[in-house]
Design a protein around this motif. Sequence first.
Motif, PDB file in Angstrom:
ATOM      1  N   ALA A 438      66.772  46.922  45.834  1.00 40.62           N
ATOM      2  CA  ALA A 438      65.341  46.596  45.892  1.00 40.62           C
ATOM      3  C   ALA A 438      65.116  45.089  45.806  1.00 40.62           C
ATOM      4  N   MET A 439      65.887  44.413  44.955  1.00 37.75           N
ATOM      5  CA  MET A 439      65.745  42.961  44.835  1.00 37.75           C
ATOM      6  C   MET A 439      66.146  42.268  46.139  1.00 37.75           C
ATOM      7  N   TYR A 440      67.221  42.735  46.742  1.00 38.67           N
ATOM      8  CA  TYR A 440      67.665  42.147  48.016  1.00 38.67           C
ATOM      9  C   TYR A 440      66.592  42.333  49.094  1.00 38.67           C
ATOM     10  N   LEU A 441      66.019  43.530  49.181  1.00 33.75           N
ATOM     11  CA  LEU A 441      64.992  43.795  50.185  1.00 33.75           C
ATOM     12  C   LEU A 441      63.735  42.983  49.900  1.00 33.75           C
ATOM     13  N   SER A 442      63.419  42.791  48.621  1.00 31.12           N
ATOM     14  CA  SER A 442      62.230  42.003  48.262  1.00 31.12           C
ATOM     15  C   SER A 442      62.405  40.536  48.644  1.00 31.12           C
ATOM     16  N   ILE A 443      63.605  40.009  48.430  1.00 33.97           N
ATOM     17  CA  ILE A 443      63.880  38.621  48.826  1.00 33.97           C
ATOM     18  C   ILE A 443      63.814  38.482  50.351  1.00 33.97           C
ATOM     19  N   LEU A 444      64.311  39.495  51.054  1.00 32.80           N
ATOM     20  CA  LEU A 444      64.269  39.489  52.519  1.00 32.80           C
ATOM     21  C   LEU A 444      62.835  39.453  53.030  1.00 32.80           C
ATOM     22  N   GLU A 445      61.934  40.007  52.247  1.00 33.92           N
ATOM     23  CA  GLU A 445      60.520  40.059  52.632  1.00 33.92           C
ATOM     24  C   GLU A 445      59.824  38.705  52.489  1.00 33.92           C
ATOM     25  N   LYS A 446      60.467  37.758  51.782  1.00 36.57           N
ATOM     26  CA  LYS A 446      59.959  36.407  51.571  1.00 36.57           C
ATOM     27  C   LYS A 446      58.537  36.414  51.025  1.00 36.57           C
ATOM     28  N   GLU A 452      53.354  38.741  44.183  1.00 39.12           N
ATOM     29  CA  GLU A 452      53.666  39.476  45.407  1.00 39.12           C
ATOM     30  C   GLU A 452      55.114  39.946  45.394  1.00 39.12           C
ATOM     31  N   ARG A 453      56.001  39.087  44.909  1.00 41.90           N
ATOM     32  CA  ARG A 453      57.411  39.471  44.794  1.00 41.90           C
ATOM     33  C   ARG A 453      57.585  40.619  43.799  1.00 41.90           C
ATOM     34  N   GLU A 454      56.873  40.553  42.693  1.00 40.96           N
ATOM     35  CA  GLU A 454      56.954  41.618  41.693  1.00 40.96           C
ATOM     36  C   GLU A 454      56.429  42.934  42.245  1.00 40.96           C
ATOM     37  N   ASN A 455      55.321  42.888  42.975  1.00 43.27           N
ATOM     38  CA  ASN A 455      54.758  44.111  43.560  1.00 43.27           C
ATOM     39  C   ASN A 455      55.708  44.727  44.584  1.00 43.27           C
ATOM     40  N   ASN A 456      56.293  43.889  45.440  1.00 44.98           N
ATOM     41  CA  ASN A 456      57.246  44.394  46.432  1.00 44.98           C
ATOM     42  C   ASN A 456      58.439  45.054  45.744  1.00 44.98           C
ATOM     43  N   PHE A 457      58.954  44.388  44.741  1.00 44.66           N
ATOM     44  CA  PHE A 457      60.093  44.928  43.992  1.00 44.66           C
ATOM     45  C   PHE A 457      59.721  46.244  43.311  1.00 44.66           C
ATOM     46  N   THR A 458      58.533  46.301  42.735  1.00 40.98           N
ATOM     47  CA  THR A 458      58.073  47.501  42.020  1.00 40.98           C
ATOM     48  C   THR A 458      57.999  48.702  42.947  1.00 40.98           C
ATOM     49  N   LYS A 460      59.501  49.246  45.799  1.00 37.28           N
ATOM     50  CA  LYS A 460      60.821  49.661  46.287  1.00 37.28           C
ATOM     51  C   LYS A 460      61.616  50.373  45.199  1.00 37.28           C
ATOM     52  N   VAL A 461      61.645  49.788  44.004  1.00 34.07           N
ATOM     53  CA  VAL A 461      62.413  50.423  42.920  1.00 34.07           C
ATOM     54  C   VAL A 461      61.836  51.784  42.582  1.00 34.07           C
ATOM     55  N   PHE A 462      60.509  51.877  42.496  1.00 31.89           N
ATOM     56  CA  PHE A 462      59.927  53.180  42.172  1.00 31.89           C
ATOM     57  C   PHE A 462      60.238  54.209  43.252  1.00 31.89           C
ATOM     58  N   THR A 463      60.169  53.806  44.504  1.00 31.37           N
ATOM     59  CA  THR A 463      60.495  54.748  45.592  1.00 31.37           C
ATOM     60  C   THR A 463      61.928  55.241  45.471  1.00 31.37           C
ATOM     61  N   PHE A 464      62.857  54.321  45.243  1.00 31.55           N
ATOM     62  CA  PHE A 464      64.265  54.709  45.100  1.00 31.55           C
ATOM     63  C   PHE A 464      64.467  55.570  43.849  1.00 31.55           C
ATOM     64  N   GLN A 465      63.814  55.198  42.760  1.00 30.74           N
ATOM     65  CA  GLN A 465      63.946  55.968  41.526  1.00 30.74           C
ATOM     66  C   GLN A 465      63.338  57.352  41.663  1.00 30.74           C
ATOM     67  N   PHE A 466      62.262  57.441  42.429  1.00 32.12           N
ATOM     68  CA  PHE A 466      61.639  58.743  42.627  1.00 32.12           C
ATOM     69  C   PHE A 466      62.592  59.691  43.341  1.00 32.12           C
ATOM     70  N   LEU A 643      48.771  51.045  39.254  1.00 32.65           N
ATOM     71  CA  LEU A 643      47.627  51.951  39.393  1.00 32.65           C
ATOM     72  C   LEU A 643      47.686  52.691  40.725  1.00 32.65           C
ATOM     73  N   GLN A 644      48.055  51.997  41.793  1.00 30.51           N
ATOM     74  CA  GLN A 644      48.189  52.661  43.090  1.00 30.51           C
ATOM     75  C   GLN A 644      49.337  53.668  43.071  1.00 30.51           C
ATOM     76  N   VAL A 645      50.413  53.325  42.374  1.00 32.85           N
ATOM     77  CA  VAL A 645      51.531  54.261  42.237  1.00 32.85           C
ATOM     78  C   VAL A 645      51.083  55.524  41.509  1.00 32.85           C
ATOM     79  N   LEU A 646      50.306  55.361  40.441  1.00 35.13           N
ATOM     80  CA  LEU A 646      49.815  56.517  39.683  1.00 35.13           C
ATOM     81  C   LEU A 646      48.894  57.383  40.527  1.00 35.13           C
ATOM     82  N   GLU A 647      48.058  56.758  41.344  1.00 38.70           N
ATOM     83  CA  GLU A 647      47.172  57.536  42.218  1.00 38.70           C
ATOM     84  C   GLU A 647      47.978  58.317  43.249  1.00 38.70           C
ATOM     85  N   GLY A 648      49.030  57.697  43.789  1.00 35.75           N
ATOM     86  CA  GLY A 648      49.900  58.412  44.729  1.00 35.75           C
ATOM     87  C   GLY A 648      50.588  59.598  44.076  1.00 35.75           C
ATOM     88  N   ILE A 649      51.028  59.412  42.830  1.00 28.59           N
ATOM     89  CA  ILE A 649      51.667  60.518  42.099  1.00 28.59           C
ATOM     90  C   ILE A 649      50.665  61.646  41.885  1.00 28.59           C
TER      91      ILE A 649
END
Length: 803
Positions: A438-446, A452-458, A460-466, A643-649
């Motif tokens: 997730a960190m590698y993909l977030s850095i790739l996203e520039k 913004e970096r924290e949100n991108n990382f969040t 991705k990690v949550f999706t993978f963890q899910f 909050l958006q993650v919780l709404e999706g759940i």
Amino acid sequence: LGRHGSGPRKAAGTNRGEIVSLPLPRGSVEVTGGQPLSTMQQENDGVLTPWRENLLLLSDLQDAVTKWDFVLVYDLEKSNLKLDNKRKLFLEQLDMKRFKIKKIPDKKKVFYGISAPVDIFQKYVRLLRNPDRGVQNRNIEAQVSVTTRIRIVHFILNKIEINSTNKPEKLPDLIKENVFEASFPLHDLKDGVGRDLKKKWARWRDVIYKQPIPEIRDYFGEKVALYFAWLGWYTVMLIPAAVVGMIVFLYGLVHFNSSQISKEICEANTTIMCPLCDQKCPFWQLSDTCTYAKVTHLFDNEGTVFFAMFMALWATVFLEIWKRQRAKVVTWWDLYSWDEDEEELALEIINDPDCTPRKFEHSYLHSTLILIGGGIMIVVLIGIAQAIVIYRVVVTVFFMRSDSDFIRERANTWAVLTGALVHYLTIVIMTKVNRVVAMYLSILEKPRTFTERENNFTVKVFTFQFFTHFSSLMYVAFFLGRINGRPGSYVRIAGQWRLEECHPSGCITDLFIQMAVIMVLKQTLSNCVEFLSPYFKLKFGMFRDKPKKKDKIHTEDEILEQCKVEWKRNYCMSEVNVFSLFNEFLEMVIQYSFTTIFVAAFPLAPLLAFMNNVIEIRLDAIKMVRLQRRMVPRKANDIGIWLQVLEGIGVLAVICNGLVIAITSDFIPRLVYKFTYGPCAQGNDTNLDCLTGYVNHSLSVFHIQDFEQHTNALKLPQFPDAVDCRYRDYRNSNDYSFSVEFWHIFAARLAFVILFEHVAVCIKFIAAWFVPDIPQSVKNTDLDAKQTELLNNLSLIDHSTQV
């Protein structure tokens, strides 16, 4: 000790033999080691450049009144000429910005205290119109809170660039290269807010007391305060969910021995079931699974549908009321209209007035690469879930061939249990892998900004963890026992191992076992590691660096020693994640997923979550105050992307619970039998239970002679001449095609899923409309503030016009 000294002289508070060179008059040049110093370097409020190793930087008087915002640490054992040069360049940059710097050597470590000039904070107040006016513990001179002061200094430290190798390097890069070992703000737990939090909040004995959210905000910043406000609200809202879940569980417990289906299974000692494997697996009597059937009824009963609908409504109400609560809190903090981009830009300008703000960009190429990379990772995680399925299939055969009757008779249960343990181990391992990817993909996203970096990382990690947590559960819930074929024509892995089958009373107990094991282990072990790891790290560090008695006796500089002890203690504490509260939020959101998504199969999940959260609140408090280095405070007016993650759940929970009831549970087959095929189907007034005969109706007949040639099943001694066996399915006995009952139940399941999800979604929308996100009082307060500001501006215009 002002600017206008008359030349070098020894100052009080120096180490023996260490000379302090006070500044020369403004405009003069001092030469140290043959190298001239610039006028800017000399005009540093009485503080000389810190990289001159033979100088102590501050006198006792200056030291006593200086507020140290940050501490930099480097390891003498890892030092070399190249690293020393980079360190010198970095500290020169700080010196040019008129930062005060104090150096304290200690055995193998060297500490640098950093203190920023007051004008930096005054610029912040002017540019952002005093954003800290609602905070109590503001510095009188700088007019900013301690949390804002730390945040500004942290921003500037991480923006400073050096070019020692024709490549720009910032503080995070220097830490990776061991130029510095650590960078952290200092705890202040001896007086004020920090002392109150330590004595009245960060203690196990205060586990049931209300959280001091205003004090948490004053010490840790708004983001941490909002986290604890959200966690406290979530814990309170779990109480009604836990109560209803307990009622559903107790209802099943009361009917533990009186369920008609359980009775029929327990009395079915003449019903011969088909073997569970091909070689040396015996035929078995349905009555052997009596206890399993009773346990299934605890979670698969008439209250399950109601509870699933209730939890869908609960998830919506919880989020809507939290939005209202959040709006009230940030209004009290005067942050309702706070703009994060504006603050980020202001900090950039304060650090460098000639800076060029990074523009918003979007790259379709990078987005495509991220989608491909994320998709590959998700496929890998699903593949791991399938590997767990293969493990369960193989281990079931192994248990069925065991010499122990206890293991052999409960082979499926043992397979599910050990499979859950293996699943937990994969979660532990893949959690680390997920973060790296997730960190590698977030850095790739520039990303443009840190947030913004924290949100991108969040995301991705949550999706993978899910997918890591729930892929295996999805298989158990929706595929187990439904894609395995039938006797005589089983679906096999590698043409050898048969897929698992469901118990005659349903698959929901398998899902319950899987969820219970993962949830209990994750919460228990995670909390133990989360607390004990930093606890022992701190104790070991303090014991290792404990000063000897002779060191205490011969101490010549009390202030220096106090700083050294305080900085060393902070250094010995555990390091904080760069995304400060990411781990805490991720843990709670995964728990929220368990509590809502498959709650129909595990009504005790809200109760377990509530018990865990009561402990979690104090554990996090103790960890942040006593065991971890101080977090860099972040200003915020909501919980961000979570909050958006919780709404999706919440939406996913409606879909999954509807599918669990329709597919995993036996609710629909029982309902169809009750009103179509059972003794009450025609409305007859009988004394029989309406589900009488359901078990026999749900089992199909297979002729033993139709088994595959390589099948070698052991016949029961009491039924040596048996020609038929039963299996769970709705098929005709002559050609094994699906029966009319199968299609009837299939249509009913499909109709239920559509009806349940539409009703649940409608209830969610009605609840969201009925409970506004923002209270009217908050809107009115904001409206009055805007009116006051506009009237003030108008009066200024009128005054200037008259003049």
